[in-house]
Design a protein around this motif. Structure first.
Motif, PDB file in Angstrom:
ATOM      1  N   PRO A  60       0.840  -1.209   0.000  1.00  0.00           N
ATOM      2  CA  PRO A  60       0.000   0.000   0.000  1.00  0.00           C
ATOM      3  C   PRO A  60       0.871   1.255   0.000  1.00  0.00           C
ATOM      4  N   SER A  61       0.231   2.385  -0.219  1.00  0.00           N
ATOM      5  CA  SER A  61       0.996   3.645  -0.199  1.00  0.00           C
ATOM      6  C   SER A  61       1.129   4.178   1.234  1.00  0.00           C
ATOM      7  N   ASP A  62       0.507   3.493   2.188  1.00  0.00           N
ATOM      8  CA  ASP A  62       0.575   3.880   3.607  1.00  0.00           C
ATOM      9  C   ASP A  62       1.990   4.212   4.057  1.00  0.00           C
ATOM     10  N   MET A  63       2.158   5.303   4.748  1.00  0.00           N
ATOM     11  CA  MET A  63       3.441   5.568   5.401  1.00  0.00           C
ATOM     12  C   MET A  63       3.173   5.719   6.889  1.00  0.00           C
ATOM     13  N   TRP A  64       3.998   5.096   7.705  1.00  0.00           N
ATOM     14  CA  TRP A  64       3.909   5.270   9.146  1.00  0.00           C
ATOM     15  C   TRP A  64       5.085   6.156   9.584  1.00  0.00           C
ATOM     16  N   LEU A  65       5.049   6.598  10.839  1.00  0.00           N
ATOM     17  CA  LEU A  65       6.118   7.498  11.303  1.00  0.00           C
ATOM     18  C   LEU A  65       6.866   6.893  12.485  1.00  0.00           C
ATOM     19  N   ASP A  66       8.174   7.124  12.503  1.00  0.00           N
ATOM     20  CA  ASP A  66       8.954   6.644  13.643  1.00  0.00           C
ATOM     21  C   ASP A  66       9.048   7.745  14.701  1.00  0.00           C
ATOM     22  N   ALA A 270      -4.380   0.625  16.446  1.00  0.00           N
ATOM     23  CA  ALA A 270      -4.759   1.966  15.986  1.00  0.00           C
ATOM     24  C   ALA A 270      -6.277   2.131  15.990  1.00  0.00           C
ATOM     25  N   LEU A 271      -6.982   1.095  15.576  1.00  0.00           N
ATOM     26  CA  LEU A 271      -8.448   1.165  15.512  1.00  0.00           C
ATOM     27  C   LEU A 271      -9.052   1.278  16.920  1.00  0.00           C
ATOM     28  N   LEU A 272      -8.518   0.524  17.857  1.00  0.00           N
ATOM     29  CA  LEU A 272      -9.015   0.612  19.239  1.00  0.00           C
ATOM     30  C   LEU A 272      -8.751   2.013  19.798  1.00  0.00           C
ATOM     31  N   LEU A 273      -7.577   2.542  19.493  1.00  0.00           N
ATOM     32  CA  LEU A 273      -7.233   3.873  20.021  1.00  0.00           C
ATOM     33  C   LEU A 273      -8.082   4.955  19.363  1.00  0.00           C
ATOM     34  N   SER A 275     -10.983   4.769  18.319  1.00  0.00           N
ATOM     35  CA  SER A 275     -12.412   4.648  18.643  1.00  0.00           C
ATOM     36  C   SER A 275     -12.746   5.161  20.040  1.00  0.00           C
ATOM     37  N   ALA A 276     -11.855   5.935  20.619  1.00  0.00           N
ATOM     38  CA  ALA A 276     -12.116   6.519  21.947  1.00  0.00           C
ATOM     39  C   ALA A 276     -13.457   7.260  21.942  1.00  0.00           C
ATOM     40  N   ASN A 277     -14.172   7.189  23.047  1.00  0.00           N
ATOM     41  CA  ASN A 277     -15.425   7.946  23.199  1.00  0.00           C
ATOM     42  C   ASN A 277     -15.564   8.339  24.672  1.00  0.00           C
ATOM     43  N   ASP A 278     -16.703   8.889  25.041  1.00  0.00           N
ATOM     44  CA  ASP A 278     -16.855   9.372  26.423  1.00  0.00           C
ATOM     45  C   ASP A 278     -16.730   8.246  27.451  1.00  0.00           C
ATOM     46  N   HIS A 279     -17.209   7.051  27.076  1.00  0.00           N
ATOM     47  CA  HIS A 279     -17.118   5.920  28.007  1.00  0.00           C
ATOM     48  C   HIS A 279     -15.694   5.353  28.061  1.00  0.00           C
ATOM     49  N   HIS A 280     -14.988   5.498  26.986  1.00  0.00           N
ATOM     50  CA  HIS A 280     -13.642   4.905  26.873  1.00  0.00           C
ATOM     51  C   HIS A 280     -12.695   5.990  26.358  1.00  0.00           C
ATOM     52  N   PRO A 281     -12.374   6.973  27.171  1.00  0.00           N
ATOM     53  CA  PRO A 281     -11.646   8.144  26.665  1.00  0.00           C
ATOM     54  C   PRO A 281     -10.241   7.831  26.157  1.00  0.00           C
ATOM     55  N   ALA A 282      -9.635   6.729  26.626  1.00  0.00           N
ATOM     56  CA  ALA A 282      -8.272   6.410  26.162  1.00  0.00           C
ATOM     57  C   ALA A 282      -8.286   5.426  25.005  1.00  0.00           C
ATOM     58  N   GLY A 283      -9.470   5.104  24.511  1.00  0.00           N
ATOM     59  CA  GLY A 283      -9.574   4.082  23.466  1.00  0.00           C
ATOM     60  C   GLY A 283     -10.293   2.866  24.013  1.00  0.00           C
ATOM     61  N   LEU A 284     -10.808   2.020  23.106  1.00  0.00           N
ATOM     62  CA  LEU A 284     -11.599   0.880  23.573  1.00  0.00           C
ATOM     63  C   LEU A 284     -10.727  -0.155  24.286  1.00  0.00           C
ATOM     64  N   THR A 386       0.974   4.352  18.340  1.00  0.00           N
ATOM     65  CA  THR A 386       0.009   5.404  18.692  1.00  0.00           C
ATOM     66  C   THR A 386      -0.578   5.967  17.391  1.00  0.00           C
ATOM     67  N   VAL A 387      -1.629   6.755  17.548  1.00  0.00           N
ATOM     68  CA  VAL A 387      -2.272   7.369  16.373  1.00  0.00           C
ATOM     69  C   VAL A 387      -2.349   8.867  16.625  1.00  0.00           C
ATOM     70  N   ASP A 388      -2.017   9.668  15.614  1.00  0.00           N
ATOM     71  CA  ASP A 388      -2.107  11.116  15.830  1.00  0.00           C
ATOM     72  C   ASP A 388      -3.478  11.651  15.402  1.00  0.00           C
ATOM     73  N   SER A 389      -3.665  12.945  15.540  1.00  0.00           N
ATOM     74  CA  SER A 389      -4.988  13.525  15.285  1.00  0.00           C
ATOM     75  C   SER A 389      -5.416  13.384  13.823  1.00  0.00           C
ATOM     76  N   ARG A 390      -4.416  13.132  12.941  1.00  0.00           N
ATOM     77  CA  ARG A 390      -4.767  12.923  11.520  1.00  0.00           C
ATOM     78  C   ARG A 390      -4.968  11.443  11.203  1.00  0.00           C
ATOM     79  N   GLY A 391      -4.939  10.618  12.259  1.00  0.00           N
ATOM     80  CA  GLY A 391      -5.160   9.183  12.062  1.00  0.00           C
ATOM     81  C   GLY A 391      -3.922   8.439  11.590  1.00  0.00           C
ATOM     82  N   ARG A 392      -2.756   9.106  11.594  1.00  0.00           N
ATOM     83  CA  ARG A 392      -1.529   8.441  11.112  1.00  0.00           C
ATOM     84  C   ARG A 392      -0.933   7.564  12.212  1.00  0.00           C
TER      85      ARG A 392
END
Ligand SMILES: Cc1cc2nc3c(=O)[nH]c(=O)nc-3n(C[C@H](O)[C@H](O)[C@H](O)COP(=O)(O)OP(=O)(O)OC[C@H]3O[C@@H](n4cnc5c(N)ncnc54)[C@H](O)[C@@H]3O)c2cc1C
Length: 501
Positions: A60-66, A270-273, A275-284, A386-392
């Motif tokens: 894929p064209s996906d790039m992750w960050l170190d 990344a998906l669990l993180l 998906s944070a919401n009010d019940h699970h503020p740090a992620g599911l 971890t995941v940043d605010s842009r989902g990276r």
């Protein structure tokens, strides 16, 4: 909005997701597999080193960050079957002691919340499903088994057989690699040179699509939605209610009784993180803050060993491993495994040795033998996704237990020199060569020190499971796919009950 529902939704169709789909299909459960990629086409480029390694056609064209915000192209493949579409099909079991705590000079390898004996019947089942070929009695580290391998080990070609003779003369016990390819009577494998790292144009590689997902779909119980990227898991305090994402660019929502995340160790975390919401503020499932931590790969180095006096005319090279040092490198402490890999061609070497002329690399490849030297990477909370605010996706990773890898590497070179290889070239794996990644949602008995229970169910959300390499409490030093598949079959009953609850 595209809407669907099923008893069980599985996100990802790789080793974990595909194997679980098959396990659930045997129980007659209505399953929907949601896969971000499409079907990998069978085409001439499947076997082209240029297309696969230089043009990176299936990546894929996906790039992750170190840690330093530098981008890297990760070792992932977003297609039906996941990474198994290109994997090397080496399918060994972990060893009995890999399930127990091991103390290394620089750290600890964690115990698993179940023993080898608990997984053994499922190892047997997944070996049947993936047509594993192997033999017993050669490998000093092999674990006990309740039945023989489904199929006999692959024959060694003369060049490899001669190398094994030279290794045995040193008192070593080279053994056959447990391989998942279709060399059954009448099987479709032609033992070509484009297997390890390449998709199989003949469907003869035991990948998760061919061996698990397609037979699961044939039962009529399993459907698949392709090109469907899951962006979010929707949950209230104690249950997941839906997954949401985009299908061919359009939004979708799917509800189900049980939700299984099998997106691979980094994407599942990344998906669990995300998906944070009010019940699970740090992620599911992340009230402990452990989701994404304990990211492990393996300490790996590729070696090309050159004996200028011998031409290596092998076609299918990946038939032998050396496990003499697996649990004891001579000092009572584990070293790891040394395995032959698929025959490397000059053009494949060129992707790393960029300054060396191709003609020189081709000459070298005619006289070289290639191995993978692999030792254990230890769980560390500092190594994390971890995941940043842009989902990276960001990966913080520092090598662990590397003193053991250095010692194993030195031993591998020594035995190869004694076997006649005068020139030895190495390529150490870096952060981007992370295809054995695991550990980002570890399984354990204690909800304060683990994310999942021993059946890969979230300690915090009753109908949420993570069934891929994320659950590994420690990485061992054997290739991970068979263990991922065995655990997927082991947890199928638990997923079924959760869906019905
Ligand atoms: C070149 C190569 C050689 C290898 N050789 C071996 C080997 O010989 N033996 C061995 O044991 N292992 C080998 N491996 C590693 C092995 O392939 C992996 O350990 C295994 O596939 C991991 O299984 P998984 O279920 O965790 O993830 P994967 O098999 O990678 O599956 C994850 C799936 O989830 C999908 N996905 C991800 N995010 C989303 C999302 N948001 N929405 C929907 N779908 C999503 C992906 O597209 C993918 O299909 C190799 C890997 C590579 C790349």
């Amino acid at each position: 909005m595209h809407r669907e529902s099923a008893s069980v939704v599985i996100v990802g169709s790789g080793m974990g997701g595909g194997s679980l789909a098959w396990g659930l299909a045997q129980r007659g459960i209505d399953v929907l597999v949601v896969e971000r990629g499409g079907f990998l086409p069978r085409e001439p480029q499947n076997w082209s080193p240029e297309a696969v390694f230089v043009q990176r056609r299936y990546k894929p064209s996906d790039m992750w960050l170190d840690d330093d915000e530098r981008e890297f192209a990760p070792g992932v493949h977003y297609v039906v079957g996941g990474n198994t579409k290109v994997y090397g099909s080496s399918l060994p079991r972990l060893r009995v002691a890999d399930f127990e705590q091991t103390q290394y000079p620089s750290g600890t390898s964690s115990a698993w919340p179940f023993a080898y004996a608990d997984l053994e019947p499922y190892y047997q089942a997944i070996e049947e499903l993936f047509n594993v070929h192997g033999t017993t009695g050669e490998d000093p580290s092999e674990p006990w088994r309740s039945a023989p391998y489904p199929y006999p080990a692959l024959e060694h070609e003369p060049y490899v057989a001669e190398t094994m003779r030279r290794l045995r003369a040193q008192g070593l016990h080279p053994s056959s690699t447990a391989m998942g390819i279709d060399l059954r009577p009448g099987g479709s494998c032609i033992r070509c040179s484009t297997c390890d790292g390449f998709p199989c144009r003949l469907g003869a590689k035991s990948d998760a699509e061919t061996c698990a997902l397609e037979p699961a779909r044939a039962t009529g119980h399993v459907r698949i939605l392709t090109e469907a990227k899951v962006e979010r898991i929707v949950a209230d305090r104690s249950v997941v209610t839906a997954i949401e994402g985009t299908l061919h660019g359009e939004p979708f929502s799917i509800d189900a009784g049980a939700f299984v995340i099998s997106a691979g160790a980094a994407n599942s975390a990344a998906l669990l993180l995300k998906s944070a919401n009010d019940h699970h503020p740090a992620g599911l499932g992340n009230s402990t803050g452990l989701v994404g931590r304990n990211y492990m790969v393996h300490s790996n180095t590729h070696i090309a060993a050159v004996d200028p006096r011998r031409t290596n005319d092998v076609v299918f090279q990946k038939t032998m491993a050396i496990n003499d040092f697996y649990r004891d490198l001579g000092d009572g402490i584990p070293g790891g495994t040394i395995q032959l890999i698929g025959k490397v061609q000059g053009s494949m070497m060129k992707t790393h040795a960029t300054k060396v002329p191709l003609t020189v690399l081709n000459q070298m490849a005619k006289r070289s033998l290639e191995c993978l030297v692999m030792s254990e990477d230890l769980p560390s909370p500092h190594n994390r996704v971890t995941v940043d605010s842009r989902g990276r996706i960001h990966v913080s990773w520092r090598r662990t237990n590397y003193d053991r890898h250095e010692l194993l590497l030195a031993r591998a070179k020594k035995i190869l020199r004694s076997a006649g290889y005068v020139g030895i070239f190495e390529q150490r794996f870096d952060i981007a060569l992370n295809s054995h990644m695991c550990g980002t949602a570890v399984a354990g008995l204690d909800p304060t020190t683990s994310v999942l229970d021993p059946w890969c169910r979230s300690h915090e959300i009753a109908n949420l499971f993570v069934v891929d390499s994320s659950f590994f409490p420690s990485s061992g030093a054997q290739n991970p796919a068979l263990t991922i598949g065995a655990q997927a079959l082991r947890v199928a009953a638990e997923v079924d009950w959760a869906a019905a609850a």
